[in-house]
Design an enzyme around this catalytic site. Structure first.
Site, PDB file in Angstrom:
ATOM      1  CD  GLU A   1      -3.158   0.889   0.030  1.00  0.00           C
ATOM      2  OE1 GLU A   1      -3.051  -0.595  -0.543  1.00  0.00           O
ATOM      3  OE2 GLU A   1      -3.773   1.545  -0.245  1.00  0.00           O
ATOM      4  CG  ASP A   2       1.437   2.868   3.185  1.00  0.00           C
ATOM      5  OD1 ASP A   2       0.482   3.166   2.546  1.00  0.00           O
ATOM      6  OD2 ASP A   2       1.328   2.720   4.376  1.00  0.00           O
TER       7      ASP A   2
END
Ligand code: MN
Length: 737
Positions: free
Chosen positions: A80-81
């Site tokens: 996600e990051d």
């Protein structure tokens, strides 16, 4: 604690319950995550890696999960990051770990706005459904727990939003999965931000009484300890005070003060065997006075989420009531860690390969009873065994559709107008064909046009939900009547042919009304239209008509027999004189040329033996017998072209009945005592009277209608003469017509 120290603690924790964990891989996951998140910080200013490390710590400490789960927890935010991809993780670690991380990321991407209860329930279901592997939801819950623990660094708006979400989504999921400790902590943390004043009040109230409570708890614990030691029952006993959110709910719901809450204190006794559970219960009830109606045996009848324990509430010193929970070590682990504990046990047992991934959950749940349990089993089945799919509208509303649903189902679930005007569909921003199968979490957008030509006939096959199908059917019913009639007619005719029924049998004027009535349609076109849009089947229509046609045929059998026999007689006549045969009558009536034919006496003229009579062949009811002078058997009628062949000769046989009902009318000048005289006449002639009816006319006449039984016309004329002699009687007649 430095990052490094925290990692060492994690390894130590894992070693405590799983010494053979894959520490090399866990360390590699930590190193990969640390590098991927390098330079990122949390709101608190700490390096970001602190968060995945803490989540892994919860996964290890609270849930005691396996190496793969720990690695996935450490990596849970990298897809996600950070630039790291699913493929990277799959290659470096394993496809399973990659899909666990992917699963957690997917759940992270979902935005939940506050919705009504039903939407919330759908969201919960969807989260579980999306977690193909139960470990995904366990890691996600751990992630949420750590975020809630560190919520103080977020903005007040974010605190409220996340707390609400936690209270409505993650706490109930934790409860469902039986993770009580985590559920309580999530609830308390949420309450702290949702109602800071209420939370603070409870906490400071508890704090102010801390000394008093501590003393009570210590003394009670000692009492229990002492007795169990004397009896040599191995045990652990400890007390706790109800957690703030549960106190809050009781105070709020029942409008009570802290002192009035019944089970503020609870003690837990953990023993080795189920037998000892009941032994301890006896001991507790011996030391303290049990409160009636508060004993619950969740060992005999476990709770829906698998919880087992004995509960009882007793009165302690100073009149303070408290609850005691008694359970075995294994029951305790399941109570505290829920599904995670089962998962651990399952892993230890290695299980047979044939058992499905969730088989153990299902078996666990199916043994439970009660409505709540049923609900839970249903929802888990639905979720985990996937007969439903949850998708989003572009606005973020959740739509709940049957598994295998397509954009057509989705469109009709929104509104029939959306379905009828659909010209295309997008899933997650990409145009898809109508038969595209929707997956959990898809965002579905329907493209509509005012010029859409409406659903295609193949849509019925593509749609999965009965709702969509019935709406499509509705549309065809309304919009395409002419086409439906043509299609329906050809289907109907094909079925008739298949059953060997000629069309003319159906359309025959004497049959059609009855046939249509049988299938509840007003006209054939209505029937065709219904078949055309699929509201009725040609098979059903034909099979019902077939049975009705058979019934009509049977009803006409008598009539046919009669007519055929008459015709046969006419044809035979010139050939030879009829052979003399024994004449049989029916109710004293001989029908020319026919034996055993159904006979009835007409109500209009009530003939009796001796009267000249004629017969009329009715439709389906045999031969009706009239007096020859009855207006209903007038010459005109007897010679009418459409009836002539129905009139036949009948005569009285020698074996007439004892009597026949017939009717007389007596017209008199009204006077006193008239009825008395008529009665006397009936009596002196030994007449069997069925009924007498009399009425007076305005001009002082009286008319008597006598229903009597007569042997023959001779007896009848005797009676008529006798009546005529009565003074004032003007007319005695046999009514007819
Ligand atoms: Mn996270």
């Amino acid at each position: 604690m430095t990052v490094h120290e925290q990692y060492e603690l994690l390894e130590k924790t894992i070693r405590g319950y799983n010494p053979s964990a894959d520490f090399a891989q866990i360390r590699a996951a930590f190193a990969f995550a640390e590098k991927a998140h390098d330079g990122q910080t949390r709101k608190s200013g700490e390096p970001y890696i602190i968060h995945p490390l803490a989540v892994a710590q919860i996964v290890a400490e609270e849930l005691k999960l396996d190496s793969e789960s720990i690695e996935a927890a450490l990596l849970h935010d990298v897809i996600e990051d950070t630039p790291a991809s699913h493929a990277d993780i799959s290659k470096l670690f394993s496809p399973t770990i990659a899909s666990l991380v992917e699963g957690v990321s997917k759940l992270t991407r979902i935005q939940y706005a506050t919705k009504e209860d039903e939407q919330m329930e759908n969201l919960r279901k969807m989260l579980i459904a999306m977690s193909k592997d139960i470990r995904v939801i366990l890691i996600k819950v751990a992630d949420r727990l750590h975020n809630m623990r560190t919520m103080e660094y977020q903005s007040p708006a974010k605190q409220k939003q996340k707390s609400l979400e936690t209270m409505e989504i993650y706490a109930p999921i934790s409860h469902r999965l039986g993770m009580q400790r985590i559920k309580w902590e999530l609830e308390d943390l949420s309450l702290k931000y949702l109602d800071p004043i209420g939370y603070q009040e409870i906490v400071s109230n508890l704090d102010s009484k801390r000394q008093e409570y501590d003393f009570f708890m210590r003394r009670t614990q000692e009492q229990i300890d002492e007795r169990l030691d004397q009896l040599d029952i191995p045990h652990i006993v400890y007390g706790r005070i109800k957690h703030p959110y549960s106190i809050y709910r009781k105070m709020f719901n029942q409008n009570k003060s802290l002192d009035e809450i019944f089970d503020l204190f609870a003690f837990r006794v953990i023993v080795d065997t189920v037998g000892d559970c009941y032994n301890v219960l006896g001991v507790i009830h011996d030391i303290f006075k049990p409160i009636l109606g508060r004993f619950k045996d969740y060992i005999g009848t476990p709770k829906p989420n698998g919880y087992q324990s004995l509960h009882t509430t007793v009165m302690g010193g100073d009149g303070i009531p408290f609850e005691v929970q008694i359970r075995t070590r294994e029951m305790h682990e399941i109570a505290e860690y829920g599904v995670a504990a089962h998962w651990k046990y399952k892993q230890g047992g290695q299980g047979s390969g044939s058992e499905g991934r969730y088989e153990w959950v299902r078996r666990l749940l199916e043994n439970q009873e009660g409505a709540d349990a049923e609900d839970f089993i249903h929802s888990l089945k639905v979720d985990m065994f996937s007969d439903e799919v949850f998708v989003f509208t572009p606005n973020g509303d959740v739509q709940n559709l049957p598994a295998g649903a397509t954009p057509i189902d989705f469109a009709y679930a929104i509104h029939s107008a959306v379905g009828n005007r659909m010209v295309g569909a997008k899933v997650n921003g990409r145009i898809v064909p109508f038969e595209h199968v929707l997956k959990n979490g898809d965002i579905v957008e329907i493209m509509t046009s005012k010029n859409a030509k409406g659903p295609g006939r193949d849509w019925m096959k593509i749609a999965r939900s009965s709702e969509a199908r019935s709406k499509i059917r509705q549309w065809f019913k309304k919009e395409k009547r002419d086409e439906n009639i043509v299609n329906g007619r050809s289907a109907f005719e094909a079925e008739l042919k298949h059953c060997g029924i000629p069309m003319k049998d159906v359309t025959a004027p004497e049959n059609l009304p009855g046939l249509l009535k049988k299938i509840s349609y007003g006209t054939l076109d209505e029937l065709y239209a219904a078949i055309g849009y699929g509201g009725f089947t040609a098979q059903k229509a034909v099979s019902r008509m077939q049975s009705e046609l058979q019934r009509i045929a049977k009803q006409h059998q008598v009539e046919k027999q009669v007519l055929e026999a008459v015709e046969a007689k006419i044809e035979e006549a010139p050939k030879a004189p009829p052979a003399p045969k024994a004449v049989k009558s029916e109710q004293g009536i001989i029908v020319e040329g026919l034996d055993n034919c159904l006979v009835k006496f007409s109500k209009c003229c009530t003939p009796v033996p001796g009267d000249e009579i004629v017969g009329f062949i009715t439709r389906g009811y045999g031969v009706s017998v009239h007096r020859a002078d009855c207006p209903n058997a007038s010459l005109e009628r007897r010679t009418a072209p459409d009836q002539a062949d129905r009139w036949i000769k009948v005569s009285w046989g020698s074996d007439t009945n004892e009597s026949y009902p017939t009717t007389l009318e007596v017209v008199c000048k009204d006077r006193q005592g008239l009825l008395l005289d008529i009665s006397a006449a009936l009596s002196t002639t030994n007449t069997f009277v069925l009924g007498i009816n009399s009425r007076s006319t305005e001009d002082d006449f009286a008319i008597f209608r006598l229903e009597v039984r007569m042997r023959d016309s001779q007896q009848l004329s005797t009676l008529m003469n006798r009546l005529h002699q009565i003074s004032g009687v003007l007319k005695v007649v046999r009514p007819a017509g």
